[in-house]
Motif scaffolding. Sequence first.
Motif, mmCIF file in Angstrom:
data_model
loop_
_atom_site.group_PDB
_atom_site.id
_atom_site.type_symbol
_atom_site.label_atom_id
_atom_site.label_comp_id
_atom_site.label_asym_id
_atom_site.label_seq_id
_atom_site.Cartn_x
_atom_site.Cartn_y
_atom_site.Cartn_z
ATOM 1 N N SER A 64 0.557 3.476 2.391
ATOM 2 C CA SER A 64 0.776 3.929 3.766
ATOM 3 C C SER A 64 0.876 2.722 4.692
ATOM 4 C CB SER A 64 -0.375 4.837 4.211
ATOM 5 O OG SER A 64 -1.584 4.130 4.135
ATOM 6 N N ASP B 115 -6.122 4.464 8.033
ATOM 7 C CA ASP B 115 -5.983 5.108 6.732
ATOM 8 C C ASP B 115 -4.643 5.859 6.661
ATOM 9 O OD1 ASP B 115 -7.114 6.860 8.797
ATOM 10 O OD2 ASP B 115 -6.943 8.373 7.223
ATOM 11 N N ALA B 116 -4.352 6.389 5.462
ATOM 12 C CA ALA B 116 -3.056 7.027 5.222
ATOM 13 C C ALA B 116 -2.820 8.231 6.142
ATOM 14 C CB ALA B 116 -2.973 7.458 3.765
ATOM 15 N N SER C 152 -2.091 -0.404 7.044
ATOM 16 C CA SER C 152 -3.338 -0.142 6.314
ATOM 17 C C SER C 152 -4.481 -1.105 6.664
ATOM 18 C CB SER C 152 -3.091 -0.193 4.809
ATOM 19 O OG SER C 152 -2.833 -1.530 4.450
ATOM 20 N N ASP D 278 0.810 -1.220 0.000
ATOM 21 C CA ASP D 278 0.000 0.000 0.000
ATOM 22 C C ASP D 278 0.844 1.272 0.000
ATOM 23 O OD1 ASP D 278 -2.464 -1.731 0.898
ATOM 24 O OD2 ASP D 278 -0.836 -2.128 2.300
#
Length: 468
Positions: A173, A180-181, A176, A171
């Motif tokens: 970030s 979330d990022a 995950s 991903d």
Amino acid sequence: MADTDTIVVIGGGIAGVSCTETLSTLCKNESITLVTASPLIKAVTNFKQISRRLEEFDVVENPSSELQEAHRNVTVLQAKVVSIDPLKREIVTSTGESVPYTKLCICTGGSPKLIMKDDPNVIGIRDTESVSQFQAKLGGSRRVIIVGNGGIATELAYEIEDCEVVWAIKDKSISSAFVDAGTAQFFLPHLSGDKKVQEGPMKRVKYTVKPSPASSSESGAKGGALGPDWSLGIPMNGQVQRSRHVRVEYECEEIWRTKNTDWPVYALLTNDKLYGCDFIVSATGVVPNGNEFVTQNLDLKLAMDGGVIVNDCMKTNIDHIYAAGDVCSASWDWAPHWLQMRLWSQARQMGCYAAQCIKADLNDEAISLDFCFELFAHVTKFFGYKVILLGKFNGQGLDDEYDILLRMTKGVEYIKVILKDGRMQGAILIGETDLEETFENLILNQLDLSRYGEDLLDPGIDIDDYFD
Ligand SMILES: Cc1cc2nc3c(=O)[nH]c(=O)nc-3n(C[C@H](O)[C@H](O)[C@H](O)COP(=O)(O)OP(=O)(O)OC[C@H]3O[C@@H](n4cnc5c(N)ncnc54)[C@H](O)[C@@H]3O)c2cc1C
Ligand SMILES: NC(=O)c1ccc[n+]([C@@H]2O[C@H](COP(=O)([O-])OP(=O)(O)OC[C@H]3O[C@@H](n4cnc5c(N)ncnc54)[C@H](O)[C@@H]3O)[C@@H](O)[C@H]2O)c1
């Protein structure tokens, strides 16, 4: 040996043990047999409700004799179940013993979904045995590669010391599978340097393994999955004294590996980077052990993720057979703010609820879905911070049609609230925010919060006064 009127539970993990203990209390006149492949079984102690939905407890691994002593109508059989005969209503163990059942609950957990099975350079972490193997390998290592981006990878990236860590994630970030990022950004500074010093007690569940003479499990079967705080007190040190530093390789997968004289293994990532390392940890999720018993005789219906499909009474598609914990896939219409994640808390809740369903079934009583399935609530710890996830904490299933409110104090706390049409759908609370109880209520009662706007997260306003 079980008598003919026995409720049988398979699996000594938290789902199976919670189911057995609850059955023992609810069905005092029935005998209950817990059949488990592992010599040690899980037990929940010091259970505390820290809010209506968030639970705090310690977890111990005990010899099975303790469960039998505490519950007179329980017998524990250490054996691996190899088949279930729904017509004869009996299970058969690997030693050929058959145990009849009136009702059966399958709580056999899951297995690590490894990127490469049977490669000694790739290991997974699931039970106490696999952690010992990991620790031993790490002790002689200069560099490890972690593949995966969920709970285990996040914990290892924080805990490993004295060894270079390359964290390869698919991903954009980190972490995950949970956050979330934007939230992940809050954690990024903690990928290097000293670990966070804990201030004051953490509201968090604790995991302990009691020493026991028994050590090997039946037929090489795996023990119960580790759980909360499994990494506490387990030194995770490599062989090179160096300051902590995790190098993250984003948006890539491990595609190929080879041996060489400099390193035991080389891994090629899809971003064309080649890393030599001592070994690879595959922290790439869990596959429910759903198909273990599926035969022509036992056509258990499985979900796409491999879990045994259960309805809102934890019943499988086969008469008299229930399932709970990591092995099952909750296939009822979920409440708007609940979702299934294969977690310790859900394994406990499902085990207890399956027992209530079995009791209701035996007594021809109706039962409605337990309130714990109304709201997703998880408390854990990442990078030294308390992390609380509530409801649709990442806007799951809301088709990006939601608003986000944020409050962040670098290194101290991070609060993210998901709102749809002014109503709270979920939240992520990192640090000691003390907002969990209020937010739980706001998600459940769906109060229209539009008029509060950003005041909802204003640190100068005591939000409890608004809503309590
Ligand atoms: C490293 C790690 C860290 C984790 N950390 C957290 C955390 O911080 N918070 C959290 O909420 N969750 C955490 N989890 C997830 C959590 O541990 C699991 O969701 C939970 O323990 C699942 O419980 P279970 O009883 O369903 O399955 P398991 O614990 O896997 O138990 C299954 C049992 O069934 C037995 N069994 C299997 N097949 C057979 C057979 N054929 N015959 C007889 N017995 C059999 C096994 O021996 C075992 O005793 C973690 C998991 C891991 C691996
Ligand atoms: N603190 C906690 O709550 C906690 C901690 C550890 C584990 N757990 C639970 O234990 C179980 C096992 O943990 P886990 O971290 O293995 O699983 P996980 O489900 O948390 O995460 C798996 C990760 O691996 C990634 N992945 C899957 N296949 C991959 C591949 N081929 N290559 C690269 N990445 C891949 C997924 O995208 C995901 O990010 C999970 O149910 C997890 O929720 C919870």
